[in-house]
Motif scaffolding. Structure first.
Motif, PDB file in Angstrom:
ATOM      1  N   TYR A 287     -17.184  80.529  52.122  1.00 44.82           N
ATOM      2  CA  TYR A 287     -15.727  80.431  52.153  1.00 44.82           C
ATOM      3  C   TYR A 287     -15.178  79.911  50.836  1.00 44.82           C
ATOM      4  CZ  TYR A 287     -16.294  75.388  52.728  1.00 44.82           C
ATOM      5  OH  TYR A 287     -16.616  74.070  52.537  1.00 44.82           O
ATOM      6  N   ILE A 288     -13.873  80.077  50.707  1.00 44.70           N
ATOM      7  CA  ILE A 288     -13.101  79.467  49.617  1.00 44.70           C
ATOM      8  C   ILE A 288     -11.949  78.738  50.276  1.00 44.70           C
ATOM      9  CG2 ILE A 288     -11.549  79.934  47.687  1.00 44.70           C
ATOM     10  CD1 ILE A 288     -13.399  82.262  46.950  1.00 44.70           C
ATOM     11  N   GLN A 289     -11.699  77.513  49.834  1.00 40.93           N
ATOM     12  CA  GLN A 289     -10.574  76.732  50.370  1.00 40.93           C
ATOM     13  C   GLN A 289      -9.649  76.430  49.214  1.00 40.93           C
ATOM     14  OE1 GLN A 289     -11.873  73.229  52.470  1.00 40.93           O
ATOM     15  NE2 GLN A 289      -9.999  73.157  53.656  1.00 40.93           N
ATOM     16  N   GLN A 290      -8.435  76.917  49.325  1.00 38.05           N
ATOM     17  CA  GLN A 290      -7.459  76.683  48.247  1.00 38.05           C
ATOM     18  C   GLN A 290      -6.051  76.586  48.810  1.00 38.05           C
ATOM     19  OE1 GLN A 290      -7.876  80.083  45.641  1.00 38.05           O
ATOM     20  NE2 GLN A 290      -6.257  81.132  46.685  1.00 38.05           N
TER      21      GLN A 290
ATOM     22  N   CYS B 111     -15.312  84.349  53.475  1.00 41.69           N
ATOM     23  CA  CYS B 111     -15.760  85.514  52.711  1.00 41.69           C
ATOM     24  C   CYS B 111     -16.896  86.251  53.424  1.00 41.69           C
ATOM     25  CB  CYS B 111     -16.207  85.085  51.321  1.00 41.69           C
ATOM     26  SG  CYS B 111     -14.941  84.177  50.400  1.00 41.69           S
ATOM     27  N   GLY B 112     -17.576  85.589  54.318  1.00 41.11           N
ATOM     28  CA  GLY B 112     -18.652  86.210  55.069  1.00 41.11           C
ATOM     29  C   GLY B 112     -19.412  85.180  55.875  1.00 41.11           C
ATOM     30  N   PHE B 113     -20.198  85.658  56.825  1.00 35.64           N
ATOM     31  CA  PHE B 113     -21.044  84.756  57.600  1.00 35.64           C
ATOM     32  C   PHE B 113     -22.225  85.519  58.163  1.00 35.64           C
ATOM     33  CE2 PHE B 113     -17.965  86.388  60.667  1.00 35.64           C
ATOM     34  CZ  PHE B 113     -18.747  86.717  61.762  1.00 35.64           C
ATOM     35  N   THR B 114     -23.284  84.779  58.428  1.00 36.42           N
ATOM     36  CA  THR B 114     -24.449  85.288  59.145  1.00 36.42           C
ATOM     37  C   THR B 114     -24.776  84.253  60.207  1.00 36.42           C
ATOM     38  OG1 THR B 114     -25.305  86.409  57.191  1.00 36.42           O
ATOM     39  CG2 THR B 114     -26.868  86.002  58.976  1.00 36.42           C
TER      40      THR B 114
ATOM     41  N   GLY C 165     -31.811  86.672  71.313  1.00 34.37           N
ATOM     42  CA  GLY C 165     -31.567  86.503  69.882  1.00 34.37           C
ATOM     43  C   GLY C 165     -30.871  87.702  69.282  1.00 34.37           C
ATOM     44  N   GLN C 166     -29.766  87.470  68.637  1.00 29.95           N
ATOM     45  CA  GLN C 166     -28.971  88.523  68.014  1.00 29.95           C
ATOM     46  C   GLN C 166     -28.365  87.938  66.749  1.00 29.95           C
ATOM     47  OE1 GLN C 166     -25.642  89.662  70.448  1.00 29.95           O
ATOM     48  NE2 GLN C 166     -25.007  91.286  69.081  1.00 29.95           N
ATOM     49  N   THR C 167     -28.360  88.703  65.677  1.00 35.22           N
ATOM     50  CA  THR C 167     -27.748  88.257  64.436  1.00 35.22           C
ATOM     51  C   THR C 167     -26.457  89.021  64.212  1.00 35.22           C
ATOM     52  OG1 THR C 167     -29.874  87.686  63.484  1.00 35.22           O
ATOM     53  CG2 THR C 167     -28.063  88.016  61.942  1.00 35.22           C
ATOM     54  N   VAL C 168     -25.409  88.286  63.892  1.00 41.47           N
ATOM     55  CA  VAL C 168     -24.113  88.865  63.577  1.00 41.47           C
ATOM     56  C   VAL C 168     -23.821  88.495  62.131  1.00 41.47           C
ATOM     57  CG1 VAL C 168     -21.665  88.913  64.148  1.00 41.47           C
ATOM     58  CG2 VAL C 168     -23.339  88.522  65.964  1.00 41.47           C
ATOM     59  N   ALA C 169     -23.529  89.494  61.310  1.00 37.18           N
ATOM     60  CA  ALA C 169     -23.276  89.225  59.893  1.00 37.18           C
ATOM     61  C   ALA C 169     -22.081  90.037  59.414  1.00 37.18           C
ATOM     62  CB  ALA C 169     -24.500  89.572  59.062  1.00 37.18           C
ATOM     63  N   THR C 170     -21.248  89.415  58.613  1.00 38.65           N
ATOM     64  CA  THR C 170     -20.164  90.104  57.936  1.00 38.65           C
ATOM     65  C   THR C 170     -20.175  89.621  56.495  1.00 38.65           C
ATOM     66  OG1 THR C 170     -18.452  88.446  58.275  1.00 38.65           O
ATOM     67  CG2 THR C 170     -18.748  90.074  60.033  1.00 38.65           C
ATOM     68  N   GLY C 171     -19.540  90.344  55.656  1.00 46.57           N
ATOM     69  CA  GLY C 171     -19.465  89.883  54.283  1.00 46.57           C
ATOM     70  C   GLY C 171     -19.164  91.023  53.355  1.00 46.57           C
ATOM     71  N   GLY C 172     -19.317  90.731  52.149  1.00 44.43           N
ATOM     72  CA  GLY C 172     -18.945  91.690  51.137  1.00 44.43           C
ATOM     73  C   GLY C 172     -18.065  90.987  50.142  1.00 44.43           C
ATOM     74  N   ALA C 173     -17.240  91.730  49.539  1.00 48.29           N
ATOM     75  CA  ALA C 173     -16.443  91.175  48.448  1.00 48.29           C
ATOM     76  C   ALA C 173     -15.098  90.624  48.884  1.00 48.29           C
ATOM     77  CB  ALA C 173     -16.235  92.261  47.399  1.00 48.29           C
ATOM     78  N   MET C 174     -14.652  90.902  50.112  1.00 47.59           N
ATOM     79  CA  MET C 174     -13.289  90.511  50.452  1.00 47.59           C
ATOM     80  C   MET C 174     -13.220  89.493  51.584  1.00 47.59           C
ATOM     81  SD  MET C 174     -11.766  93.809  52.329  1.00 47.59           S
ATOM     82  CE  MET C 174     -12.922  95.030  52.832  1.00 47.59           C
ATOM     83  N   THR C 175     -12.070  88.873  51.741  1.00 49.82           N
ATOM     84  CA  THR C 175     -11.843  87.913  52.810  1.00 49.82           C
ATOM     85  C   THR C 175     -12.000  88.602  54.160  1.00 49.82           C
ATOM     86  OG1 THR C 175     -10.367  86.575  51.453  1.00 49.82           O
ATOM     87  CG2 THR C 175     -10.124  86.370  53.840  1.00 49.82           C
TER      88      THR C 175
END
Length: 125
Positions: free
Chosen positions: A122-125, A41-44, A85-95
């Protein structure tokens, strides 16, 4: 569509995993569980290292996704910025991306002396 995306489904509890790697080569961060799929769902991630440190996410089976290893993202980092040093982030409401069924999720750091720290939701299903 929120009805089809586990990360968008209300009431669904997300899990998270800490990422803390200081070596090259794929490392499992979420284990396979039966025939489930891992939906990220996202990561930083904060990335640093000596020379062009980078990382990407992969899935597979066996030790550190060594069997059937498949890239699920492109490479993040790799530039001179990442050395300090660099930050990479994704996320929000969707996969953001997912594995196929019965696969573990790994992160694969590259470069010289990479140091990758962060969190993956994450979600694992």
């Amino acid at each position: 569509n929120a009805d089809n995306d586990p990360c968008q489904t209300s009431g669904r509890v997300k899990s998270s995993v800490i990422v803390n790697l200081a070596a090259t080569g794929a490392a499992q961060i979420i284990a396979a569980s039966g025939s489930t799929i891992i939906y990220v769902c996202g990561f930083t991630i904060t990335l640093s290292g000596t020379t062009t440190p980078a990382f990407q996410f992969e899935y597979g089976t066996g030790t550190n996704c060594g069997t059937g290893n498949t890239d699920v993202t492109g490479t993040f980092g790799g530039g001179t910025q990442a050395a300090s040093g660099q930050t990479v982030a994704t996320g929000g409401a969707m996969t953001q991306f997912s594995t196929t069924a019965s696969q573990a999720l790994c992160v694969n750091p590259t470069g010289t002396a990479p140091n990758i720290q962060g969190v993956v939701a994450y979600i694992q299903q």
